[in-house]
Design a protein around this motif. Structure first.
Motif, PDB file in Angstrom:
ATOM      1  N   GLN A  14     -40.295  23.493  18.541  1.00 54.54           N
ATOM      2  CA  GLN A  14     -39.707  22.184  18.239  1.00 54.54           C
ATOM      3  C   GLN A  14     -39.614  21.298  19.486  1.00 54.54           C
ATOM      4  N   SER A  16     -41.523  21.487  22.089  1.00 54.98           N
ATOM      5  CA  SER A  16     -42.902  21.118  22.431  1.00 54.98           C
ATOM      6  C   SER A  16     -43.420  20.031  21.510  1.00 54.98           C
ATOM      7  N   TRP A  17     -43.101  20.133  20.221  1.00 52.92           N
ATOM      8  CA  TRP A  17     -43.521  19.109  19.261  1.00 52.92           C
ATOM      9  C   TRP A  17     -42.969  17.751  19.690  1.00 52.92           C
ATOM     10  N   CYS A  20     -44.660  16.484  22.956  1.00 53.19           N
ATOM     11  CA  CYS A  20     -46.037  16.036  22.731  1.00 53.19           C
ATOM     12  C   CYS A  20     -46.077  14.718  21.968  1.00 53.19           C
ATOM     13  N   VAL A  21     -45.311  14.627  20.909  1.00 47.18           N
ATOM     14  CA  VAL A  21     -45.341  13.438  20.064  1.00 47.18           C
ATOM     15  C   VAL A  21     -44.747  12.232  20.789  1.00 47.18           C
ATOM     16  N   LEU A  89     -50.272  20.931  20.491  1.00 43.35           N
ATOM     17  CA  LEU A  89     -49.467  21.258  19.312  1.00 43.35           C
ATOM     18  C   LEU A  89     -50.088  22.410  18.525  1.00 43.35           C
ATOM     19  N   LEU A  93     -48.357  25.862  17.637  1.00 38.47           N
ATOM     20  CA  LEU A  93     -48.288  26.361  16.267  1.00 38.47           C
ATOM     21  C   LEU A  93     -48.750  27.818  16.212  1.00 38.47           C
ATOM     22  N   SER A 122     -45.288  16.748   9.176  1.00 40.57           N
ATOM     23  CA  SER A 122     -45.424  16.754  10.636  1.00 40.57           C
ATOM     24  C   SER A 122     -46.350  15.637  11.104  1.00 40.57           C
ATOM     25  N   GLY A 126     -45.061  12.489  13.070  1.00 42.78           N
ATOM     26  CA  GLY A 126     -45.666  12.370  14.388  1.00 42.78           C
ATOM     27  C   GLY A 126     -46.405  11.058  14.560  1.00 42.78           C
TER      28      GLY A 126
END
Length: 179
Positions: A14, A16-17, A20-21, A89, A93, A122, A126
């Motif tokens: 989470q 990292s998501w 990145c986003v 991502l 994952l 997502s 995103g």
């Protein structure tokens, strides 16, 4: 009590998501890089899951680059390949497949259902946060992505199972040979 490694795996994904986003191709990519290191040193190991992470990352990069070429996404300044933050991502994952998302592997409908719901959510969330264009519109993009991800998640769990078995057989052979 839940396993701390499972919780760490979910939290690392989470974080990292979000990095990145929200950060794109910036210094925020250090967050998933550090998360991968933590994953390989504490949650699992490179020997056990390195092949899975690389395979999923490459397959995901190819899929998203293909969708980019089809006009499903638009990225500012990216016309040929999916941006690095999106590729990262996919790597993150992959780290969840044997851990925090392991429960979705069997029965296979769980993976398909998670993919059909979680994948589009997502991407749409995103896209909104990262400024990614969805030329087909949010609804049409979500429907297309739901169909794709209903197939992708079971396939990714198939990779995870295959590599897990390969690793198990290698470990067994090492024990038998005394190495």
């Amino acid at each position: 009590m839940p396993d701390r490694r499972l919780i760490a795996n979910a939290v690392l994904f989470q974080l990292s998501w979000l990095a990145c986003v929200l950060g794109g191709n910036s210094y925020w990519l250090t967050v998933p890089a550090v998360a991968l290191l933590i994953h390989f040193f504490w949650v699992s190991s490179w020997a056990a899951e390195g092949k899975l992470v690389v395979s999923v990352m490459l397959a995901g990069a190819a899929l998203d680059s293909f969708l980019l070429q089809l006009g499903v996404f638009t990225f500012v300044g990216q016309e040929l390949l999916a941006p690095l933050w999106l590729v990262m991502l996919w790597a993150m994952l992959a780290t969840t497949l044997n851990h925090s998302l392991g429960w979705t592997a069997r029965p296979i409908w769980r993976a398909a259902l998670l993919g059909a719901i979680g994948g589009p959510l997502s991407y749409v969330a995103g896209a909104e946060l990262a400024g990614v264009g969805l030329p087909l519109g949010e609804r049409n993009s979500a429907l297309l992505l739901a169909a794709i991800w209903a197939l992708v998640m079971p396939l990714l769990h198939g990779f995870a199972h295959l590599y897990r078995e390969q690793y198990r057989v290698q470990q067994l052979a090492r024990r038998r040979s005394g190495a």
